[in-house]
Motif scaffolding. Structure first.
Motif, PDB file in Angstrom:
ATOM      1  N   ASN A  18      27.084 -89.749  -7.196  1.00 33.94           N
ATOM      2  CA  ASN A  18      27.829 -90.712  -6.389  1.00 33.94           C
ATOM      3  C   ASN A  18      28.336 -90.027  -5.120  1.00 33.94           C
ATOM      4  O   ASN A  18      29.171 -89.118  -5.194  1.00 33.94           O
ATOM      5  N   PRO A  19      27.835 -90.445  -3.941  1.00 32.97           N
ATOM      6  CA  PRO A  19      28.243 -89.791  -2.684  1.00 32.97           C
ATOM      7  C   PRO A  19      29.760 -89.843  -2.441  1.00 32.97           C
ATOM      8  O   PRO A  19      30.334 -88.887  -1.914  1.00 32.97           O
ATOM      9  N   ASP A  20      30.409 -90.946  -2.811  1.00 34.08           N
ATOM     10  CA  ASP A  20      31.861 -91.041  -2.630  1.00 34.08           C
ATOM     11  C   ASP A  20      32.592 -90.021  -3.506  1.00 34.08           C
ATOM     12  O   ASP A  20      33.562 -89.398  -3.070  1.00 34.08           O
ATOM     13  N   HIS A  21      32.119 -89.854  -4.734  1.00 39.91           N
ATOM     14  CA  HIS A  21      32.740 -88.861  -5.619  1.00 39.91           C
ATOM     15  C   HIS A  21      32.462 -87.447  -5.126  1.00 39.91           C
ATOM     16  O   HIS A  21      33.301 -86.565  -5.271  1.00 39.91           O
ATOM     17  N   GLN A  22      31.291 -87.223  -4.523  1.00 38.19           N
ATOM     18  CA  GLN A  22      31.002 -85.907  -3.949  1.00 38.19           C
ATOM     19  C   GLN A  22      32.002 -85.568  -2.848  1.00 38.19           C
ATOM     20  O   GLN A  22      32.506 -84.448  -2.791  1.00 38.19           O
ATOM     21  N   VAL A  23      32.299 -86.532  -1.984  1.00 40.64           N
ATOM     22  CA  VAL A  23      33.265 -86.302  -0.901  1.00 40.64           C
ATOM     23  C   VAL A  23      34.633 -85.968  -1.494  1.00 40.64           C
ATOM     24  O   VAL A  23      35.296 -85.010  -1.070  1.00 40.64           O
ATOM     25  N   LEU A  24      35.056 -86.740  -2.459  1.00 38.52           N
ATOM     26  CA  LEU A  24      36.347 -86.502  -3.101  1.00 38.52           C
ATOM     27  C   LEU A  24      36.373 -85.145  -3.799  1.00 38.52           C
ATOM     28  O   LEU A  24      37.349 -84.392  -3.683  1.00 38.52           O
ATOM     29  N   LEU A  25      35.310 -84.810  -4.494  1.00 34.65           N
ATOM     30  CA  LEU A  25      35.243 -83.522  -5.179  1.00 34.65           C
ATOM     31  C   LEU A  25      35.267 -82.361  -4.194  1.00 34.65           C
ATOM     32  O   LEU A  25      35.936 -81.352  -4.441  1.00 34.65           O
ATOM     33  N   ARG A  26      34.581 -82.482  -3.077  1.00 34.88           N
ATOM     34  CA  ARG A  26      34.631 -81.426  -2.051  1.00 34.88           C
ATOM     35  C   ARG A  26      36.082 -81.197  -1.595  1.00 34.88           C
ATOM     36  O   ARG A  26      36.526 -80.062  -1.445  1.00 34.88           O
ATOM     37  N   TYR A  27      36.779 -82.290  -1.385  1.00 37.98           N
ATOM     38  CA  TYR A  27      38.168 -82.210  -0.927  1.00 37.98           C
ATOM     39  C   TYR A  27      39.056 -81.510  -1.967  1.00 37.98           C
ATOM     40  O   TYR A  27      39.787 -80.573  -1.629  1.00 37.98           O
ATOM     41  N   VAL A  28      38.994 -81.941  -3.221  1.00 38.82           N
ATOM     42  CA  VAL A  28      39.891 -81.348  -4.221  1.00 38.82           C
ATOM     43  C   VAL A  28      39.491 -79.907  -4.553  1.00 38.82           C
ATOM     44  O   VAL A  28      40.358 -79.084  -4.849  1.00 38.82           O
ATOM     45  N   ILE A  29      38.203 -79.599  -4.482  1.00 42.83           N
ATOM     46  CA  ILE A  29      37.781 -78.209  -4.707  1.00 42.83           C
ATOM     47  C   ILE A  29      38.313 -77.329  -3.589  1.00 42.83           C
ATOM     48  O   ILE A  29      38.837 -76.241  -3.841  1.00 42.83           O
ATOM     49  N   GLN A  30      38.210 -77.803  -2.368  1.00 38.84           N
ATOM     50  CA  GLN A  30      38.728 -77.028  -1.225  1.00 38.84           C
ATOM     51  C   GLN A  30      40.229 -76.789  -1.365  1.00 38.84           C
ATOM     52  O   GLN A  30      40.720 -75.701  -1.087  1.00 38.84           O
ATOM     53  N   ARG A  31      40.952 -77.787  -1.823  1.00 42.62           N
ATOM     54  CA  ARG A  31      42.409 -77.671  -1.954  1.00 42.62           C
ATOM     55  C   ARG A  31      42.838 -76.865  -3.178  1.00 42.62           C
ATOM     56  O   ARG A  31      43.863 -76.188  -3.140  1.00 42.62           O
ATOM     57  N   SER A  32      42.091 -76.938  -4.271  1.00 42.52           N
ATOM     58  CA  SER A  32      42.551 -76.373  -5.538  1.00 42.52           C
ATOM     59  C   SER A  32      41.870 -75.084  -5.969  1.00 42.52           C
ATOM     60  O   SER A  32      42.429 -74.341  -6.765  1.00 42.52           O
ATOM     61  N   LEU A  33      40.671 -74.839  -5.496  1.00 47.44           N
ATOM     62  CA  LEU A  33      39.906 -73.693  -5.975  1.00 47.44           C
ATOM     63  C   LEU A  33      39.557 -72.766  -4.821  1.00 47.44           C
ATOM     64  O   LEU A  33      38.429 -72.742  -4.330  1.00 47.44           O
ATOM     65  N   ALA A  34      40.534 -71.970  -4.411  1.00 48.63           N
ATOM     66  CA  ALA A  34      40.334 -71.020  -3.320  1.00 48.63           C
ATOM     67  C   ALA A  34      39.218 -70.053  -3.685  1.00 48.63           C
ATOM     68  O   ALA A  34      39.023 -69.718  -4.852  1.00 48.63           O
ATOM     69  N   ASN A  35      38.496 -69.600  -2.681  1.00 46.36           N
ATOM     70  CA  ASN A  35      37.398 -68.651  -2.866  1.00 46.36           C
ATOM     71  C   ASN A  35      36.305 -69.173  -3.786  1.00 46.36           C
ATOM     72  O   ASN A  35      35.655 -68.402  -4.479  1.00 46.36           O
ATOM     73  N   THR A  36      36.125 -70.491  -3.800  1.00 47.37           N
ATOM     74  CA  THR A  36      35.078 -71.094  -4.613  1.00 47.37           C
ATOM     75  C   THR A  36      34.097 -71.794  -3.698  1.00 47.37           C
ATOM     76  O   THR A  36      34.491 -72.559  -2.818  1.00 47.37           O
ATOM     77  N   THR A  37      32.815 -71.525  -3.931  1.00 51.17           N
ATOM     78  CA  THR A  37      31.762 -72.189  -3.179  1.00 51.17           C
ATOM     79  C   THR A  37      31.139 -73.248  -4.068  1.00 51.17           C
ATOM     80  O   THR A  37      30.489 -72.909  -5.071  1.00 51.17           O
TER      81      THR A  37
END
Length: 148
Positions: A18-37
């Motif tokens: 789901n492209p919308d969930h991908q966008v949301l997941l990118r956002y929360v990963i960026q905010r919550s999982l530092a140093n994670t690609t």
């Protein structure tokens, strides 16, 4: 002295169609999982190809896999879990199923096929951030995994 894995760059494989969930997941990963690609794939086949590439090229596998169960059918998620379970233990990352489903049969089947956790997708940005803070604390700071 132990190495804190949050100080090292880690990869996270996200299998989400789901492209919308991908966008949301990118956002929360960026905010919550530092140093994670994050590595995003939108199908089980793409995700397996990525994991097989890691094995072939002797590249560290992702620290964790987040799997949307319905890709768009559950059978694709089930097949992916079966394939990951057959990988050699030293390169087999844990799989967290992240699904809209709350069906008992889906939950039981996911665990039977080797999922490490099953999380129902939250509603709203605040809940997503809370979930990913918990994922960070548990999978990045608490659990010790092979080759970490």
């Amino acid at each position: 002295m132990s190495v804190n894995s949050t100080n090292r760059n880690q990869t996270l494989l996200v299998v989400e169609d789901n492209p919308d969930h991908q966008v949301l997941l990118r956002y929360v990963i960026q905010r919550s999982l530092a140093n994670t690609t994050p590595i995003f794939t939108d199908s089980a086949d793409q995700a397996m190809a990525y994991l097989n590439e890691c094995v072939t090229n002797k590249v560290s596998p992702p620290k964790l896999i987040l799997l949307d169960l319905y890709l768009p059918k559950a059978e694709f998620g089930w097949q992916f879990l079966r394939q990951v379970k057959q990988m050699p233990a030293q390169v087999r990352p844990p799989v967290v199923v992240l699904s809209i489903s709350r069906e008992e049969d889906d939950i039981a089947q996911a665990y039977q096929l080797g999922a490490s956790s099953f999380i129902s997708k939250p509603i709203g940005e605040a809940q997503w951030l809370t979930y990913f803070e918990t994922i960070r604390r548990y999978w990045w700071e608490t659990v010790v995994l092979p080759n970490q």
